[in-house]
Scaffold this active site. Structure first.
Site, PDB file in Angstrom:
ATOM      1  N   HIS A  92       0.823  -1.222   0.000  1.00 28.92           N
ATOM      2  CA  HIS A  92       0.000   0.000   0.000  1.00 28.92           C
ATOM      3  C   HIS A  92       0.854   1.268   0.000  1.00 28.92           C
ATOM      4  O   HIS A  92       0.492   2.266  -0.612  1.00 28.92           O
ATOM      5  CB  HIS A  92      -0.929   0.000   1.216  1.00 28.92           C
ATOM      6  N   ASN A 146      26.489  -8.268  -9.461  1.00 30.90           N
ATOM      7  CA  ASN A 146      25.596  -9.216  -8.779  1.00 30.90           C
ATOM      8  C   ASN A 146      24.520  -9.809  -9.686  1.00 30.90           C
ATOM      9  O   ASN A 146      23.736 -10.638  -9.236  1.00 30.90           O
ATOM     10  CB  ASN A 146      24.920  -8.546  -7.577  1.00 30.90           C
ATOM     11  N   ARG A 150      31.108 -16.328  -7.830  1.00 33.92           N
ATOM     12  CA  ARG A 150      30.534 -15.833  -6.570  1.00 33.92           C
ATOM     13  C   ARG A 150      29.023 -16.067  -6.512  1.00 33.92           C
ATOM     14  O   ARG A 150      28.481 -16.447  -5.470  1.00 33.92           O
ATOM     15  CB  ARG A 150      30.876 -14.343  -6.420  1.00 33.92           C
ATOM     16  N   GLY A 197      11.852  -4.285   3.447  1.00 30.81           N
ATOM     17  CA  GLY A 197      11.050  -5.500   3.626  1.00 30.81           C
ATOM     18  C   GLY A 197      10.974  -6.307   2.340  1.00 30.81           C
ATOM     19  O   GLY A 197      11.110  -7.539   2.363  1.00 30.81           O
ATOM     20  N   ARG A 235      34.542 -13.327 -13.189  1.00 23.20           N
ATOM     21  CA  ARG A 235      34.786 -13.728 -11.795  1.00 23.20           C
ATOM     22  C   ARG A 235      33.509 -13.706 -10.952  1.00 23.20           C
ATOM     23  O   ARG A 235      33.400 -14.420  -9.948  1.00 23.20           O
ATOM     24  CB  ARG A 235      35.832 -12.818 -11.143  1.00 23.20           C
ATOM     25  N   HIS A 236      32.551 -12.890 -11.384  1.00 20.99           N
ATOM     26  CA  HIS A 236      31.316 -12.782 -10.603  1.00 20.99           C
ATOM     27  C   HIS A 236      30.466 -14.049 -10.702  1.00 20.99           C
ATOM     28  O   HIS A 236      29.661 -14.319  -9.819  1.00 20.99           O
ATOM     29  CB  HIS A 236      30.520 -11.560 -11.045  1.00 20.99           C
ATOM     30  N   CYS A 285       8.225  -0.942  -1.632  1.00 21.48           N
ATOM     31  CA  CYS A 285       7.418  -0.780  -0.415  1.00 21.48           C
ATOM     32  C   CYS A 285       7.788   0.579   0.164  1.00 21.48           C
ATOM     33  O   CYS A 285       8.271   1.455  -0.571  1.00 21.48           O
ATOM     34  CB  CYS A 285       7.624  -1.940   0.549  1.00 21.48           C
ATOM     35  N   GLY A 286       7.556   0.785   1.461  1.00 25.02           N
ATOM     36  CA  GLY A 286       7.863   2.100   2.023  1.00 25.02           C
ATOM     37  C   GLY A 286       9.347   2.418   1.915  1.00 25.02           C
ATOM     38  O   GLY A 286       9.751   3.490   1.471  1.00 25.02           O
ATOM     39  N   THR A 287      10.167   1.457   2.335  1.00 18.64           N
ATOM     40  CA  THR A 287      11.616   1.656   2.325  1.00 18.64           C
ATOM     41  C   THR A 287      12.351   0.793   1.299  1.00 18.64           C
ATOM     42  O   THR A 287      13.518   1.051   1.000  1.00 18.64           O
ATOM     43  CB  THR A 287      12.196   1.261   3.694  1.00 18.64           C
ATOM     44  N   GLY A 288      11.712  -0.257   0.833  1.00 15.54           N
ATOM     45  CA  GLY A 288      12.367  -1.255  -0.023  1.00 15.54           C
ATOM     46  C   GLY A 288      13.050  -2.343   0.793  1.00 15.54           C
ATOM     47  O   GLY A 288      13.447  -3.378   0.255  1.00 15.54           O
ATOM     48  N   ARG A 322       8.714   5.742   0.198  1.00 13.71           N
ATOM     49  CA  ARG A 322       8.674   6.785   1.234  1.00 13.71           C
ATOM     50  C   ARG A 322      10.043   7.421   1.430  1.00 13.71           C
ATOM     51  O   ARG A 322      10.187   8.356   2.217  1.00 13.71           O
ATOM     52  CB  ARG A 322       8.200   6.182   2.566  1.00 13.71           C
TER      53      ARG A 322
HETATM   54  C1  RB5 Z   1       4.485  -0.476   5.638  1.00 15.30           C
HETATM   55  O1  RB5 Z   1       4.054   0.385   6.620  1.00 15.30           O
HETATM   56  C2  RB5 Z   1       6.004  -0.573   5.646  1.00 15.30           C
HETATM   57  O2  RB5 Z   1       6.438  -1.267   6.772  1.00 15.30           O
HETATM   58  C3  RB5 Z   1       6.505  -1.260   4.391  1.00 15.30           C
HETATM   59  O3  RB5 Z   1       6.060  -0.553   3.282  1.00 15.30           O
HETATM   60  C4  RB5 Z   1       8.006  -1.370   4.226  1.00 15.30           C
HETATM   61  O4  RB5 Z   1       8.642  -0.148   4.383  1.00 15.30           O
HETATM   62  C5  RB5 Z   1       8.658  -2.483   4.899  1.00 15.30           C
HETATM   63  O5  RB5 Z   1       9.872  -2.691   4.806  1.00 15.30           O
END
Ligand code: RB5
Length: 149
Positions: free
Chosen positions: A9, A99, A136, A70, A132-133, A65-68, A109
């Site tokens: 979301h 990689n 790995r 998760g 070389r990669h 996601c919010g931060t990437g 976010r």
């Molecule tokens: C959702 O609130 C938040 O936890 C998710 O988007 C993400 O940032 C998780 O890593």
């Protein structure tokens, strides 16, 4: 390229913007959801994109996601998936060169749409260096299926 894209979301709106960007660059998109800003669980979408990449149904995956964070943790539990959380173009380039990252994770976010678009562009247009990669990456796969499983 055929690209699977998924978000929770927190990144639903960013996903819509990135889909337009990818389509205008000529890519074929498979959107696995989410389909609204209603609260949901990012591992579900990480799993859907990761399975598409694993099976070869798509060439690459994009997870937001919010931060990437998760999304990258969840996607990297899938054997054969090399998910890279990239906040700069340099990281996007290195994640491909060294990689062979096949899933790109970003944070809606924590990054602007402009930044995500330029990172995505670099990531899609950079080839793996191999050499070389390869040794790995082979060890990563070996570890994920062996004693650490
Ligand atoms: C959702 O609130 C938040 O936890 C998710 O988007 C993400 O940032 C998780 O890593």
């Amino acid at each position: 390229m055929k690209i699977a894209i998924g978000s929770d979301h927190a990144a639903y709106e960013a996903k819509d913007r990135l889909k337009v960007f990818l389509a205008s660059a000529g890519h074929q998109i498979v959107d696995v959801g989410t389909d609204s800003t209603e609260s949901c669980d990012y591992p579900d979408y990480a799993a859907a994109v990761s399975r598409s990449v694993q099976s070869g149904a798509v060439d690459r995956g994009v997870l937001i996601c919010g931060t990437g964070i998760g999304m990258s943790i969840a996607a990297n539990r899938f054997s054969g998936v090399r998910a890279a959380l990239c906040y700069t173009e340099e990281l996007a380039s290195l994640s491909r060169l060294h990689n062979d990252a096949n899933v790109l994770c970003m944070g809606a976010r924590t990054q602007s749409i402009d930044s995500m678009q330029s990172i995505l562009k670099v990531w899609l247009n950079t080839d793996w260096e191999g050499d070389r990669h390869a040794r790995r990456l082979g060890k990563i796969e070996m570890n994920s299926g062996g004693d650490n499983a």
